[in-house]
Design an enzyme around this catalytic site. Structure first.
Site, PDB file in Angstrom:
ATOM      1  N   LYS A 126       0.896  -1.233  -0.019  1.00 25.05           N
ATOM      2  CA  LYS A 126      -0.040  -0.004   0.142  1.00 25.05           C
ATOM      3  C   LYS A 126       0.646   1.236  -0.193  1.00 25.05           C
ATOM      4  CE  LYS A 126      -4.372   1.037   0.132  1.00 25.05           C
ATOM      5  NZ  LYS A 126      -5.586   0.160  -0.207  1.00 25.05           N
ATOM      6  N   GLY A 165      -5.629   2.641  -7.347  1.00 24.20           N
ATOM      7  CA  GLY A 165      -6.194   3.906  -6.322  1.00 24.20           C
ATOM      8  C   GLY A 165      -6.707   3.393  -5.013  1.00 24.20           C
ATOM      9  N   ASP A 166      -6.975   4.352  -4.295  1.00 24.42           N
ATOM     10  CA  ASP A 166      -7.700   4.301  -2.899  1.00 24.42           C
ATOM     11  C   ASP A 166      -8.245   5.729  -2.866  1.00 24.42           C
ATOM     12  OD1 ASP A 166      -7.658   2.196  -0.519  1.00 24.42           O
ATOM     13  OD2 ASP A 166      -7.511   4.219   0.124  1.00 24.42           O
ATOM     14  N   ASN A 241     -15.990   6.393  -4.812  1.00 25.96           N
ATOM     15  CA  ASN A 241     -15.782   5.214  -5.681  1.00 25.96           C
ATOM     16  C   ASN A 241     -16.601   4.019  -5.126  1.00 25.96           C
ATOM     17  OD1 ASN A 241     -14.178   2.613  -6.500  1.00 25.96           O
ATOM     18  ND2 ASN A 241     -14.864   3.739  -8.330  1.00 25.96           N
TER      19      ASN A 241
END
Ligand code: NDP
Ligand code: 2IT
Length: 445
Positions: A126, A165-166, A241
């Site tokens: 991450k 993404g995050d 999202n």
């Protein structure tokens, strides 16, 4: 936690002072692993737990950039390459002012087990930055992403580490990041990032995958007791999202979605949330959720409120960590709650999880319920490797099958270990054993 695990946990606390979210994520996994270690003493002999809690590599770097008024700004960039026993490090990038090492480590740690559960060949990692995208111009976002990638590029690659993404990182940011990677390396290496646009190597369904997958998982849990989403009152937190596509799929399955939120408050709309309007306000205009209520007569905006007070049969926390606490759990249970599926990572506090489980609520932990996002990233990598592009229907079908498999794996594992219905135990044990066996096979590295 079983007593043999306590000294290992103490060591994690000593080695990683102040990283409370990381401690929380480790404790939650350790709390499930007692029976696994009793059954498999070889894991302890090879210090698998000690090794799994220590990232293989942690990169922290300076990200300088120039804002629109000509001032130099400095942010901090992170990439934690946690575990590559099952495949290249895989996991998102988060851009949010709250980001520090402890957040990235909790997310990276969760990602190891989540990625294992998907059944795909991906390790856990991450990254991100304390950069705040809110209120930034498009040019500022671009130059920040370019500066971030100017350091990150040397650490990643389709066989090494594949970011996505995050929070705060969506299609626009992945575009700027991929552009800079391509420019620096002079390689069109599509498989180095996922979440790309469809015309430049992306996969259909990746945008929708996390939210869709969370709802598929919830649907499977509901089917074990009484039916599914049809006719159920659904509340979702967040409006990014994951939240948007969770709401869309919940509605497709007949759920009645009445509320969603952002960090400024929530909107309640008993006529049913107009998901397209949420998407327009939050994703296209990048405005606040209050704007939704301005344009929709049936909706009310509650500033600063907690969305869970609206009451639900199905609650889908899809915003951020520790956003559903004990008090929220109590009010949800009182309102007739049946199931919680975590679209976000670690959104439910440990005390709230305990309360929900004791009340017999179906509880799908994030590492299982939101694994559809990263699983579809792995499908994107597959398409990139074979230079192919699958249809929406085929890809959604693959996602649906993966979520069904994850559900069944968690349920079966929980039962095998004498805890039927406990998806937390099932996810932790099934996720862990696959990684642990690979680590044993690969030797002490
Ligand atoms: P987005 O940036 O698209 O949306 C985040 C949403 O959560 C926004 O509505 C945002 O509100 C809200 N939010 C974020 N931080 C906070 C906070 N500190 N307090 C209150 N609200 C907050 O992110 P995603 O939808 O991609 O991610 C949401 C969650 O899902 C995260 O936990 C992420 O780790 C997890 N996740 C994401 C996956 C993905 O594929 N994107 C995959 C698996 C999990 P505001 O607009 O006000 O900031
Ligand atoms: O938390 C997550 O699983 C993600 N943010 C998605 C990671 C990915 O590599 O698609």
């Amino acid at each position: 936690m079983q007593s043999s695990l306590e000294p290992v946990f103490e060591q994690v606390l000593r080695r990683n002072p102040g990283e409370t979210e990381f401690h929380q994520a480790v404790r939650e996994v350790f709390d499930s692993l007692g029976p696994v270690l009793t059954k498999n003493p070889q894991y302890a002999d090879a210090a698998v737990l000690q090794r799994i809690c220590e990232p293989e590599r942690q990169i922290i770097f300076r990200v300088p950039w120039v804002d629109d008024s000509g001032h130099v700004q400095i942010n901090r960039g992170f990439r934690v390459e946690f575990n590559s026993a099952l495949g290249p490090y895989k996991g998102g990038l988060r851009f949010h002012p709250s980001v520090y090492l402890g957040i990235i480590k909790f997310l990276g740690f969760e990602q190891i087990f989540k990625n294992s559960l998907t059944g795909m060949p991906i390790g856990g990692g991450k990254g991100g930055s304390d950069f705040d995208p809110r209120g930034k111009s498009d040019r500022e976002i671009m130059v920040f992403c370019q500066s971030f990638m100017t350091e990150l590029y040397r650490h990643i690659g389709e066989y090494t580490d594949v970011p996505a993404g995050d929070i705060g990182v969506g299609g626009r940011e992945i575009g700027y990041l991929f552009g800079q990677y391509k420019r620096i390396t002079n390689r069109y290496e599509s498989g180095v990032l996922t979440g790309k646009g469809i015309s430049w190597g992306g996969s259909l369904v990746r945008t929708e995958a996390t939210g869709f997958g969370t709802v598929f998982f919830a649907q499977h849990m509901l089917e074990t007791v009484n039916g599914g989403f049809e006719g159920k009152r659904v509340v979702v937190s967040g409006s990014g999202n994951v939240a948007i596509y969770a709401m869309q799929k919940a509605q497709q399955l007949g759920g009645h979605v009445v509320a969603c939120s952002d960090s400024s408050g929530y909107v309640v709309d008993e006529a049913g949330i107009d998901v397209e309007l949420v998407r327009q306000v939050k994703e296209v205009e990048r405005a606040r959720i209050s704007e939704y209520a301005e344009r929709r007569p049936s909706a009310t905006f509650v500033p600063g409120g907690r969305v869970w007070e609206v009451g639900a049969q199905v609650a889908l926390p899809c915003a951020t960590q520790n956003e559903l606490d004990e008090g929220d759990a109590r009010s949800l249970i009182a309102s007739g709650l049946v199931a919680v599926a975590e679209g976000a990572n670690m959104p439910t506090t440990p005390k709230a999880i305990q309360l929900l489980q004791e009340a017999g609520i179906l509880f799908g932990p994030g590492k299982a319920a939101n694994a559809g996002g990263v699983a579809t990233s792995a499908l994107e990598m597959q398409q990139n490797a074979s230079r192919d592009a699958w249809s929406f229907e085929h890809t959604e079908e693959r996602l649906a099958r993966i979520m069904s498999d994850i559900h069944d794996r968690c349920a079966t594992t929980a039962e095998t270990y004498g805890q039927p219905g406990n998806y937390v135990a099932g996810a932790n044990i099934a996720g862990f054993t696959k990684v642990a066996d690979a680590m044993l096979a690969l030797g002490v590295i």
